[in-house]
Design an enzyme around this catalytic site. Sequence first.
Site, PDB file in Angstrom:
ATOM      1  N   HIS A 239      25.026  39.170  51.562  1.00 18.16           N
ATOM      2  CA  HIS A 239      25.604  40.512  51.698  1.00 18.16           C
ATOM      3  C   HIS A 239      24.970  41.505  50.719  1.00 18.16           C
ATOM      4  O   HIS A 239      24.683  42.637  51.080  1.00 18.16           O
ATOM      5  CB  HIS A 239      27.117  40.474  51.436  1.00 18.16           C
TER       6      HIS A 239
ATOM      7  N   GLY B 215      24.311  37.366  47.083  1.00 20.28           N
ATOM      8  CA  GLY B 215      24.355  36.526  48.274  1.00 20.28           C
ATOM      9  C   GLY B 215      23.710  37.335  49.382  1.00 20.28           C
ATOM     10  O   GLY B 215      23.150  38.412  49.127  1.00 20.28           O
TER      11      GLY B 215
ATOM     12  N   HIS C 237      33.514  43.672  50.278  1.00 21.07           N
ATOM     13  CA  HIS C 237      33.172  42.963  51.512  1.00 21.07           C
ATOM     14  C   HIS C 237      33.943  43.482  52.718  1.00 21.07           C
ATOM     15  O   HIS C 237      33.384  43.654  53.798  1.00 21.07           O
ATOM     16  CB  HIS C 237      33.447  41.473  51.287  1.00 21.07           C
TER      17      HIS C 237
ATOM     18  N   LEU D 153      31.201  39.012  42.962  1.00 18.10           N
ATOM     19  CA  LEU D 153      30.982  38.193  41.775  1.00 18.10           C
ATOM     20  C   LEU D 153      29.519  37.801  41.627  1.00 18.10           C
ATOM     21  O   LEU D 153      28.978  37.814  40.533  1.00 18.10           O
ATOM     22  CB  LEU D 153      31.854  36.928  41.826  1.00 18.10           C
ATOM     23  N   ALA D 154      28.889  37.443  42.742  1.00 17.76           N
ATOM     24  CA  ALA D 154      27.506  36.964  42.677  1.00 17.76           C
ATOM     25  C   ALA D 154      26.698  37.569  43.814  1.00 17.76           C
ATOM     26  O   ALA D 154      27.250  38.011  44.826  1.00 17.76           O
ATOM     27  CB  ALA D 154      27.482  35.446  42.784  1.00 17.76           C
TER      28      ALA D 154
END
Lengths: 137, 137
Positions: free
Chosen positions: A86, A84, A20, A81-82
């Site tokens: 992004h 989204g 990120h 992790l998941a």
Amino acid sequence: MEEIEEAERYEDYAVVLIAHGSKLPYNKEVLKELREMMERRGLFKTVRMAFMQLNKPSIDEVIRELVSEGMKNIVALPVFLANGAHTTEDIPNILRAVRKELAESGRKDVRIIYGEPIGADERIVDILIDRIKDAIG
Amino acid sequence: MEEIEEAERYEDYAVVLIAHGSKLPYNKEVLKELREMMERRGLFKTVRMAFMQLNKPSIDEVIRELVSEGMKNIVALPVFLANGAHTTEDIPNILRAVRKELAESGRKDVRIIYGEPIGADERIVDILIDRIKDAIG
């Protein structure tokens, strides 16, 4: 024997680990360590890191660099992790722009493969349990 | 024998897995699965999930619920890859407010322990390599 075959299978692949980005140093530090750990596995030609925002290098910079080094198979992996916004919108938009740029400059031989995020995995549960035990002491 | 001792050691602990929260469903889905996987390990009294923002339940809601159920040892664990403003400021601020609220209502017997995020770990590298292999196909 199996290890040799596996190394041969992936030796033409470059990996870009995408995080990120953060104003604080921790996100970059963790990505840097993961990159080094993966590089040490010796499975891929090279492993690089890139950031969606706030840190350098950017995703497009790293991909251009890999192409200039002659890499034709690039796996862009979101270290999230998941899924989204992004991973389903922002990063794919960046990859789309890079693919367009490469195609327009005649580099249709470069393949950019986009992977899935980490997700729910028993190995994550193992790590979380270790962190809980550490916290309890 | 060792397993029995370990289960006894942690049987009075409740775990709250804390995620960022998202407008999209994936973050909650992954946390829900991780919670179920951890619950199945049978190591802690109970495992709950909570979100810093955008999803329910919130961190303070879940902790109040656990206290009302009689839990006195609560481990709040950030399910984040790395530290950042959320894990070093936002979540600690929420925990501080809950601790204050509990102390003011006379519940000084409740202990809220805050853990570390996942961090760089060889098991994360294992998962990332699996995701890369899946993407290459």
